[in-house]
Design an enzyme around this catalytic site. Structure first.
Site, PDB file in Angstrom:
ATOM      1  N   ASP A   1       0.924  -1.158   0.174  1.00  0.00           N
ATOM      2  CA  ASP A   1       0.042   0.105  -0.100  1.00  0.00           C
ATOM      3  C   ASP A   1       0.824   1.411   0.194  1.00  0.00           C
ATOM      4  O   ASP A   1       1.968   1.428   0.642  1.00  0.00           O
ATOM      5  CB  ASP A   1      -0.692  -0.081   1.150  1.00  0.00           C
ATOM      6  CG  ASP A   1      -1.947   0.840   1.429  1.00  0.00           C
ATOM      7  OD1 ASP A   1      -2.386   1.501   0.231  1.00  0.00           O
ATOM      8  OD2 ASP A   1      -2.647   1.363   2.256  1.00  0.00           O
TER       9      ASP A   1
ATOM     10  N   GLU B   1      -3.277  -0.279  -8.556  1.00  0.00           N
ATOM     11  CA  GLU B   1      -4.147   0.686  -8.137  1.00  0.00           C
ATOM     12  C   GLU B   1      -3.425   2.027  -8.237  1.00  0.00           C
ATOM     13  O   GLU B   1      -2.331   1.902  -7.755  1.00  0.00           O
ATOM     14  CB  GLU B   1      -4.565   0.463  -6.526  1.00  0.00           C
ATOM     15  CG  GLU B   1      -5.228   1.787  -6.077  1.00  0.00           C
ATOM     16  CD  GLU B   1      -6.222   1.708  -4.735  1.00  0.00           C
ATOM     17  OE1 GLU B   1      -7.006   0.623  -4.887  1.00  0.00           O
ATOM     18  OE2 GLU B   1      -6.205   2.317  -3.693  1.00  0.00           O
TER      19      GLU B   1
HETATM   20  O1  LIG Z   1      -1.909   4.516   7.710  1.00  0.00           O
HETATM   21  C1  LIG Z   1      -1.399   3.991   6.393  1.00  0.00           C
HETATM   22  O2  LIG Z   1      -0.454   4.259   5.937  1.00  0.00           O
HETATM   23  C2  LIG Z   1      -2.391   3.258   5.638  1.00  0.00           C
HETATM   24  O3  LIG Z   1      -3.198   2.486   6.468  1.00  0.00           O
HETATM   25  C3  LIG Z   1      -3.496   4.186   5.039  1.00  0.00           C
HETATM   26  O4  LIG Z   1      -2.960   5.326   4.318  1.00  0.00           O
HETATM   27  C4  LIG Z   1      -4.283   3.446   3.974  1.00  0.00           C
HETATM   28  O5  LIG Z   1      -3.993   3.600   2.708  1.00  0.00           O
HETATM   29  C5  LIG Z   1      -5.658   3.561   4.402  1.00  0.00           C
HETATM   30  O6  LIG Z   1      -5.876   4.339   3.625  1.00  0.00           O
HETATM   31  C6  LIG Z   1      -6.477   2.746   5.493  1.00  0.00           C
HETATM   32  O7  LIG Z   1      -7.440   3.275   5.814  1.00  0.00           O
END
Ligand SMILES: O=C(O)[C@@H](O)[C@@H](O)[C@H](O)C(=O)CO
Length: 494
Positions: free
Chosen positions: A165, A274
């Site tokens: 992510d 994504e």
């Molecule tokens: O805290 C983080 O770095 C991630 O969990 C988030 O930015 C994530 O992309 C998200 O939006 C979870 O709600």
């Protein structure tokens, strides 16, 4: 152990039990002549395998009464993946709704699986950003191991995803893909020029005029001379707004294309790619969203989802802040653009956005990707508040003392002075802090500092007691997640 081994051998899962051992009955699996089950002993969770085979031989562990008792190591997880493919992550494509269930602790996925099982949505259980890894001191190996073992523990065979992510750097993309992550969220914020938003129209025009003539012509032809036609989206390009969008997004589009060509198009397996343009200074207009998507399609870049920054505020761990009518209007356009380009709209910071979940479900027609993470940690904090008031009080006080430090990592509008002082709250009422936005954000953004805090002798200040408490209360935690994430799903129409 003898009784347990006999039960495993007989294959009668209802009789699976042993004194001093917790047996996770749903994990019981047979392949060939080997049966495997997950148990928890005083030493922690273990796989117990009975019946010689390649799987039995490859699991590393101790042989006790003819059974292999194997700890939940990274190597043993790889072995499980090899013999039980449902324990390995998979890509989902665009035809099913998906939910990111970021688990910063490595203990939330069983509750997540219990919540999502049987519903028309698939879980991305292993979802962490590099920021989260740095704050928790974990690795992507740890994240994937925890998710895979949870899937085995729950006997969940409907598939789960693994999302690298908010990746910005090539080395991190390579790292996640090398480990088999099945989703990649490209964070383009460092290639999005937010300074443009602070310029006057004249300054924007001057900056735009120095861009190569061919580039300007390309954009003007496509967006000013040809009207965008997306059923359900209100798109209206003015010269001024287009100039801004080109200056803000052109470099980011080049970055998206370059990453796609180098890492996604060359892969011999499916990855849900994504694009995240949400961690920016200002909201993404539907026009900017369309422009980015249209340019990507033109360049042959196929994406799974796009995360724009919506109007209003999507702060972590609390409900939506902003004008819901405006959100609805813009959401309708963003969702229509996603449908037009055949990808899913992705909602980041999706924890606790209860007041807009029904709209998200409605306008995306149930096909969305939504990310949560912080709320799962807060559910763990709620358990601590319920069962270990002394630990909660120490964590809360530490969070107050380190709040300013933690705001370097997350944008929040918390008023810590509005939080009821600890001394005025009885033990029985401590869980109520998790009902109040300021306290939620206080505990949310300090998670990394809390988990990594050390005493003078180098021991962990809270983490050991915290994890011990959570292990003892794993069923309470799972029940809390079923309730809380279940509420998310219900309002999203799932
Ligand atoms: O805290 C983080 O770095 C991630 O969990 C988030 O930015 C994530 O992309 C998200 O939006 C979870 O709600």
């Amino acid at each position: 152990m003898k009784e347990l081994i006999d039960a495993i051998k007989s294959g009668n899962t209802s009789t699976l039990s042993a004194p001093g051992v917790k047996v996770y009955g749903s994990s019981f699996t047979q392949i060939g002549n080997t049966s495997v089950v997950m148990v928890r002993t005083e030493a922690g969770k273990r796989l117990v395998a009975v019946g010689e085979s390649d799987l039995f031989n490859q699991l590393n562990g101790e042989v006790v009464d003819g059974a292999k008792v194997a700890p939940l190591t990274h190597e043993n997880r790889l072995t499980l993946n090899q013999f039980l493919p449902y324990t390995a992550p998979q890509a989902f494509g665009t035809q099913v709704a998906t939910m990111g269930l970021g688990d910063r602790l490595g203990i939330a996925s069983p509750g997540h699986i219990q919540t999502i099982r049987g519903k028309d949505i698939r879980p991305v259980l292993a979802q962490q950003s590099i920021r989260e890894l740095a704050l928790t001191g974990r690795t992507y190996e740890d994240v994937l191991d925890a998710a895979a073992y949870a899937v085995f523990q729950e006997g969940y065979k409907d598939g789960y995803g693994a999302d690298g992510d908010h990746l910005k750097k090539e080395e991190d993309i390579e790292y996640a893909l090398r480990l088999g992550f099945t989703m990649l969220t490209l964070d383009c914020s460092e290639n999005i020029d937010n300074t443009i938003e602070t310029l006057s129209a004249d300054e924007v025009a001057v900056k735009y005029a120095v861009l190569p003539a061919g580039l300007r012509e390309h954009y003007e032809k496509r967006y000013l001379e040809t009207p965008a036609n997306v059923p359900g989206a209100a798109l209206n390009y003015t010269r001024e707004a287009l100039q801004k969008d080109v200056l803000i997004y052109d470099a980011a589009i080049n970055f998206m294309e370059a990453i796609y060509r180098k890492y996604i198009a060359t892969l011999d397996r499916a990855v849900d790619f994504e694009i995240s343009i949400d961690e920016t200074a200002t909201p993404t207009s539907p026009e900017a969203h369309y422009l980015v998507a249209n340019e990507l399609r033109d360049r042959g870049v196929t994406i799974f989802s796009m995360a724009p920054r919506f109007c209003g505020e999507f702060q972590k761990g609390i409900d939506y802040i902003g004008d819901i009518a405006q959100f609805e209007r813009e959401l309708a356009s963003h969702a229509a653009i996603a449908v037009h380009f055949e990808y899913k709209l992705s909602i980041h910071s999706g924890s606790d956005k209860f007041s807009v979940f029904p709209l998200i479900g409605q306008y995306t027609k149930g096909l969305f990707h939504i990310k949560t993470a912080g709320t799962n940690w807060l559910e763990a904090v709620r358990v601590v508040a319920k069962v270990n008031p002394s630990l909660y009080r120490r964590m809360h006080q530490f969070a107050l003392d380190h709040f300013t430090e933690a705001t370097a990592y997350y944008h929040v509008t918390t008023d810590i002075n509005a939080i009821v002082p600890l001394a005025e709250v009885a033990d029985a009422d401590l869980p109520n802090y998790m009902e109040e936005n300021n306290a939620r954000q206080l505990l949310h953004i300090t998670y990394g500092l809390l988990l990594q805090a050390k005493n003078a002798d180098g021991s962990k200040q809270f983490a050991e007691e915290f994890f011990r408490t959570m292990t003892e209360q794993e069923d309470v935690f799972a029940e809390g997640l079923r309730h809380h994430i279940g509420r998310h799903l219900e309002l999203l129409g799932k």
